[in-house]
Every structure is written in structure tokens, then in C-alpha cells.
Design a protein around this motif. Structure first.
Motif, PDB file in Angstrom:
ATOM      1  N   VAL A  64       6.940   8.846 -10.965  1.00  0.00           N
ATOM      2  CA  VAL A  64       6.868   7.498 -10.339  1.00  0.00           C
ATOM      3  C   VAL A  64       7.492   6.392 -10.761  1.00  0.00           C
ATOM      4  CG1 VAL A  64       4.532   8.464  -9.734  1.00  0.00           C
ATOM      5  CG2 VAL A  64       4.939   6.752 -11.611  1.00  0.00           C
ATOM      6  N   GLN A  65       7.827   5.502  -9.953  1.00  0.00           N
ATOM      7  CA  GLN A  65       8.634   4.364 -10.525  1.00  0.00           C
ATOM      8  C   GLN A  65       7.997   3.144  -9.698  1.00  0.00           C
ATOM      9  OE1 GLN A  65      12.544   3.716  -8.861  1.00  0.00           O
ATOM     10  NE2 GLN A  65      12.120   5.758  -7.763  1.00  0.00           N
ATOM     11  N   ASP A  66       8.467   1.911 -10.069  1.00  0.00           N
ATOM     12  CA  ASP A  66       8.120   0.705  -9.399  1.00  0.00           C
ATOM     13  C   ASP A  66       9.244   0.402  -8.477  1.00  0.00           C
ATOM     14  OD1 ASP A  66       7.494  -1.722  -8.524  1.00  0.00           O
ATOM     15  OD2 ASP A  66       7.605  -2.854 -10.627  1.00  0.00           O
ATOM     16  N   TRP A  67       8.577   1.078  -7.002  1.00  0.00           N
ATOM     17  CA  TRP A  67       9.595   0.975  -5.912  1.00  0.00           C
ATOM     18  C   TRP A  67      10.066  -0.536  -5.450  1.00  0.00           C
ATOM     19  CZ3 TRP A  67      10.968   5.786  -4.914  1.00  0.00           C
ATOM     20  CH2 TRP A  67      10.036   6.736  -5.116  1.00  0.00           C
ATOM     21  N   ALA A 113       9.811 -15.630  -6.303  1.00  0.00           N
ATOM     22  CA  ALA A 113      11.228 -16.384  -6.280  1.00  0.00           C
ATOM     23  C   ALA A 113      12.128 -15.712  -6.805  1.00  0.00           C
ATOM     24  CB  ALA A 113      10.768 -17.767  -6.826  1.00  0.00           C
ATOM     25  N   HIS A 114      12.022 -14.652  -7.583  1.00  0.00           N
ATOM     26  CA  HIS A 114      12.967 -13.779  -8.293  1.00  0.00           C
ATOM     27  C   HIS A 114      12.806 -12.547  -8.195  1.00  0.00           C
ATOM     28  CE1 HIS A 114      14.893 -17.847 -10.116  1.00  0.00           C
ATOM     29  NE2 HIS A 114      13.390 -18.029 -10.323  1.00  0.00           N
ATOM     30  N   PRO A 115      13.044 -12.071  -6.975  1.00  0.00           N
ATOM     31  CA  PRO A 115      12.853 -10.294  -6.869  1.00  0.00           C
ATOM     32  C   PRO A 115      14.026  -9.550  -7.477  1.00  0.00           C
ATOM     33  CG  PRO A 115      13.779 -11.424  -4.863  1.00  0.00           C
ATOM     34  CD  PRO A 115      13.456 -12.664  -5.843  1.00  0.00           C
ATOM     35  N   HIS A 116      13.955  -8.444  -7.096  1.00  0.00           N
ATOM     36  CA  HIS A 116      14.874  -7.371  -7.638  1.00  0.00           C
ATOM     37  C   HIS A 116      16.253  -7.953  -7.084  1.00  0.00           C
ATOM     38  CE1 HIS A 116      17.468  -3.816  -7.796  1.00  0.00           C
ATOM     39  NE2 HIS A 116      16.694  -3.692  -8.937  1.00  0.00           N
ATOM     40  N   GLU A 117      17.368  -7.853  -7.765  1.00  0.00           N
ATOM     41  CA  GLU A 117      18.570  -8.306  -7.255  1.00  0.00           C
ATOM     42  C   GLU A 117      18.952  -7.513  -5.868  1.00  0.00           C
ATOM     43  OE1 GLU A 117      21.449  -4.968  -9.418  1.00  0.00           O
ATOM     44  OE2 GLU A 117      21.665  -7.207 -10.210  1.00  0.00           O
ATOM     45  N   SER A 118      18.401  -6.589  -5.463  1.00  0.00           N
ATOM     46  CA  SER A 118      18.815  -5.878  -4.152  1.00  0.00           C
ATOM     47  C   SER A 118      18.293  -6.620  -2.840  1.00  0.00           C
ATOM     48  CB  SER A 118      18.383  -4.383  -4.108  1.00  0.00           C
ATOM     49  OG  SER A 118      17.054  -4.305  -3.991  1.00  0.00           O
ATOM     50  N   ASN A 151      10.614  -3.080  -7.298  1.00  0.00           N
ATOM     51  CA  ASN A 151      11.383  -3.661  -8.404  1.00  0.00           C
ATOM     52  C   ASN A 151      12.475  -2.751  -8.974  1.00  0.00           C
ATOM     53  OD1 ASN A 151      12.037  -5.851 -10.252  1.00  0.00           O
ATOM     54  ND2 ASN A 151      10.502  -4.876 -11.905  1.00  0.00           N
ATOM     55  N   SER A 152      13.061  -2.171  -7.851  1.00  0.00           N
ATOM     56  CA  SER A 152      14.215  -1.298  -7.890  1.00  0.00           C
ATOM     57  C   SER A 152      15.304  -1.360  -6.970  1.00  0.00           C
ATOM     58  CB  SER A 152      13.805   0.329  -8.045  1.00  0.00           C
ATOM     59  OG  SER A 152      13.313   0.774  -7.094  1.00  0.00           O
ATOM     60  N   SER A 153      16.302  -0.605  -6.980  1.00  0.00           N
ATOM     61  CA  SER A 153      17.122  -0.629  -5.758  1.00  0.00           C
ATOM     62  C   SER A 153      16.524  -0.256  -4.425  1.00  0.00           C
ATOM     63  CB  SER A 153      18.323   0.358  -5.980  1.00  0.00           C
ATOM     64  OG  SER A 153      18.115   1.465  -6.175  1.00  0.00           O
ATOM     65  N   CYS A 154      15.395   0.554  -4.493  1.00  0.00           N
ATOM     66  CA  CYS A 154      14.832   1.099  -3.346  1.00  0.00           C
ATOM     67  C   CYS A 154      14.243  -0.171  -2.637  1.00  0.00           C
ATOM     68  CB  CYS A 154      13.579   2.053  -3.765  1.00  0.00           C
ATOM     69  SG  CYS A 154      14.468   3.410  -4.388  1.00  0.00           S
ATOM     70  N   ALA A 155      13.866  -1.295  -3.248  1.00  0.00           N
ATOM     71  CA  ALA A 155      13.365  -2.305  -2.471  1.00  0.00           C
ATOM     72  C   ALA A 155      13.980  -2.772  -1.207  1.00  0.00           C
ATOM     73  CB  ALA A 155      13.303  -3.560  -3.417  1.00  0.00           C
ATOM     74  N   PHE A 156      15.379  -2.578  -1.240  1.00  0.00           N
ATOM     75  CA  PHE A 156      16.237  -2.981  -0.042  1.00  0.00           C
ATOM     76  C   PHE A 156      15.592  -2.218   1.027  1.00  0.00           C
ATOM     77  CE2 PHE A 156      19.673  -2.657   2.886  1.00  0.00           C
ATOM     78  CZ  PHE A 156      20.083  -3.919   2.981  1.00  0.00           C
ATOM     79  N   GLY A 157      15.581  -0.840   0.963  1.00  0.00           N
ATOM     80  CA  GLY A 157      15.141   0.138   1.950  1.00  0.00           C
ATOM     81  C   GLY A 157      13.888  -0.325   2.371  1.00  0.00           C
ATOM     82  N   ALA A 158      13.114  -0.498   1.527  1.00  0.00           N
ATOM     83  CA  ALA A 158      11.577  -1.064   1.816  1.00  0.00           C
ATOM     84  C   ALA A 158      11.456  -2.256   2.831  1.00  0.00           C
ATOM     85  CB  ALA A 158      10.710  -1.092   0.705  1.00  0.00           C
ATOM     86  N   ALA A 186       0.790  -1.116  -0.025  1.00  0.00           N
ATOM     87  CA  ALA A 186       0.129  -0.090  -0.078  1.00  0.00           C
ATOM     88  C   ALA A 186       0.773   1.326   0.015  1.00  0.00           C
ATOM     89  CB  ALA A 186      -0.889   0.310   1.199  1.00  0.00           C
ATOM     90  N   VAL A 187       1.993   1.145   0.511  1.00  0.00           N
ATOM     91  CA  VAL A 187       2.921   2.526   0.539  1.00  0.00           C
ATOM     92  C   VAL A 187       3.829   2.352  -0.583  1.00  0.00           C
ATOM     93  CG1 VAL A 187       4.732   3.447   1.856  1.00  0.00           C
ATOM     94  CG2 VAL A 187       2.827   2.524   3.116  1.00  0.00           C
ATOM     95  N   PHE A 188       4.455   1.033  -0.959  1.00  0.00           N
ATOM     96  CA  PHE A 188       5.462   1.071  -2.055  1.00  0.00           C
ATOM     97  C   PHE A 188       5.085   0.627  -3.167  1.00  0.00           C
ATOM     98  CE2 PHE A 188       7.906   1.166   2.046  1.00  0.00           C
ATOM     99  CZ  PHE A 188       8.791   2.031   2.000  1.00  0.00           C
ATOM    100  N   GLY A 189       4.020  -0.133  -3.421  1.00  0.00           N
ATOM    101  CA  GLY A 189       3.432  -0.563  -4.317  1.00  0.00           C
ATOM    102  C   GLY A 189       2.972   0.281  -5.625  1.00  0.00           C
TER     103      GLY A 189
END
Length: 288
Positions: free
Chosen positions: A142-145, A233-238, A147-154, A123-126
Motif C-alpha cells: 500500500v502507499q499514500d496515493w 497549500a503545498h501538495p505533491h509536486e505532481s 502524496n505520490s505521482s498517482c495524485a495527478f491521476g486521482a 474514500a478511494v485514494f486516501g
């Protein structure tokens, strides 16, 4: 028969079912994993290969990525959680007895179902979530949070939000066990708040901090459930963790690779436990 021997045999008989269960469901599978890590093939075709499986694993780029991400998550998430939980516990120490509702509120994120926590993150990052709404309102792209390097922070924020309250409860227990007379005596001697914290609180909190670190480490590995639901099973590399690698390897039934990855995971947890415990023992020895 001596009474001491009889008591020993009675105690052994009482714990025998538990010991047998541990041997069957823990020790035997662990030995099988170790055997698979140093061999190749199955059944009668299995042969020993020494450390070749470990060499091949260290040369695997996907494994190195998963191991680095897992280590980074632990080295960033655990210290942050301990610092934040310690600070909150210190602030709540004088109020927790007056308002026991604090403890219930702090435990709410921890007891929230995994799916509920994942829905909150999405609901926040999607896509079309809160961050996208704020970015659109401010005229920002906007971006796909997730599915980016921001995913680690989330994922890191999810871990802190979900487990900090539990850490606060553990540390509060340690703080409440410190005798208040020590603070009163130090105030009579003219000690400042910082001196009380440094010379009274910190030396008596090392085991509580270690206990909190152990449970936080366990919960950090449990965070894989949320990560898997967020990225699959295969998320963003971060946020591709060691558990992803193990899970995907199990799906391919590559037992030697799976065994080596599991051993690396076991050694990582054991090393962190040992370092934390050694640090606590050194602090306790210095205090004594």
C-alpha cells in the motif's frame, strides 16, 4: 433628436450601471495588475522595471513546475472529457427523449458539493481507503496515493467524473438540434452510420463542441478547490498547480510576482480559447 439616437441613449442609460460595475470591479483591477507586473515596490517607492519580473518568474523553478502541471492537466483532461462526453452523448441521443431521468443522473456529480467530492476521493485514494483495501487483499504493498505521482491521476479522474455529465448535456443539446430528416435522406441514399456521423453530425457539432470546451476549461480551473482540499497549500509536486503558486504568493504579499503569475494564467486561458475558436472557424469555413 432622431429616434435612432434616442434609442441609443436609452440603451446606453440602461446598461450604464453594468458597464460602470465592470469598469470598477474588472477593468480597473486588471490595469492595476498589469502595472504591478512591470514595476517593483509600493506607493511612492514604486518604479518601473520593464520585463525583469517576467524574466525572474520564468527562472523560478516553482513557477515552472506549477505552470507545467497546469498545462499538462488541461492538455490531458480537456480532450479526454470531450471525447468521453461526445461518445456518451451519441449513445444517449436516441434514448434521452424516452427517459429524461438520464439528464438528472448525469448532472448529479456536477452539482455535488466540493466537500462531498473530496470525501469520495479520499474514500478511494486516501489512507485505509478502497485502493489500500484492495491492495492488502491481493498482497500488494500500500502507499499514500494522494502524496505520490498517482495524485495527478486521482485528480484527473475526479475532474472527469465531476464534469463529464455536464459536457454530455451540452453536446446532447447540439445533437438534438440536428434535423432528423437529414439522416433519413442519407439512409435512402445508402449512407452507413459512420458516413452519417462524419458528414452530417460532425460538421454541425463544431460550435457545440467549442461551447463545451469553453465551459470545461472554466471548470478545469475551478477544480483547484478540490485539489486544495485534498493536498493543502503545498501538495505533491505532481498536482502543484498555478493557482497554488498564486495563492501562496498572495499569502506572502509579493504583488509583482502575483501580478506576473496572474497574467500568465490569463494568457494561458486566452490562448486556449483563441485556438479552439480558430479551429472551429476553420472547420465552419471548410464546411461552407
Amino acid at each position: 433628436m432622431k429616434i435612432s439616437t434616442k434609442k441609443a441613449l436609452t440603451g446606453l442609460a440602461l446598461v450604464a450601471p453594468i458597464l460602470l460595475g465592470c469598469l470598477i470591479f474588472y477593468a480597473a483591477p486588471f490595469l492595476l495588475v498589469v502595472n504591478n507586473a512591470f514595476s517593483w515596490g509600493t506607493g511612492y517607492m514604486k518604479r518601473g522595471v520593464g520585463i525583469q519580473n517576467f524574466r525572474a518568474m520564468l527562472e523560478n523553478e516553482l513557477f515552472r513546475l506549477a505552470f507545467f502541471n497546469t498545462l499538462r492537466f488541461l492538455l490531458v483532461g480537456l480532450p479526454l472529457l470531450l471525447v468521453i462526453a461526445y461518445g456518451i452523448a451519441l449513445m444517449l441521443k436516441s434514448r434521452v427523449e424516452k427517459n429524461r431521468l438520464f439528464k438528472s443522473v448525469l448532472m448529479l456529480p456536477y452539482i455535488m458539493p466540493v466537500v462531498g467530492a473530496v470525501v469520495l476521493v479520499e474514500a478511494v485514494f486516501g489512507r485505509n481507503g478502497l485502493l489500500d483495501f484492495l491492495a492488502t487483499s491481493l498482497g500488494l504493498p500500500v502507499q499514500d496515493w494522494l502524496n505520490s505521482s498517482c495524485a495527478f491521476g486521482a485528480v484527473l479522474m475526479l475532474f472527469l467524473w465531476k464534469n463529464t455529465g455536464y459536457g454530455v448535456i451540452l453536446l446532447l443539446s447540439g445533437l438534438m438540434a440536428i434535423d432528423e430528416e437529414q439522416y433519413g435522406a442519407s439512409r435512402l441514399d445508402g449512407a452507413t452510420d459512420w458516413q452519417q456521423f462524419r458528414y452530417i453530425t460532425v460538421p454541425q457539432m463544431w460550435y457545440s463542441v467549442y461551447f463545451c470546451a469553453v465551459f470545461s476549461l472554466i471548470n478545469a480551473f475551478k477544480c483547484f478547490r478540490e485539489i486544495f482540499l485534498l493536498g493543502g497549500a503545498h501538495p505533491h509536486e505532481s498536482i502543484y498547480m498555478l493557482q497554488h503558486f498564486i495563492n501562496n504568493t498572495f499569502a506572502n504579499l509579493n504583488y509583482p510576482k502575483l501580478a506576473v503569475a496572474s497574467i500568465f494564467l490569463f494568457l494561458t486561458m486566452t490562448a486556449i480559447f483563441a485556438l479552439c475558436y480558430r479551429w472551429v472557424l476553420r472547420k465552419e469555413a471548410f464546411r461552407e
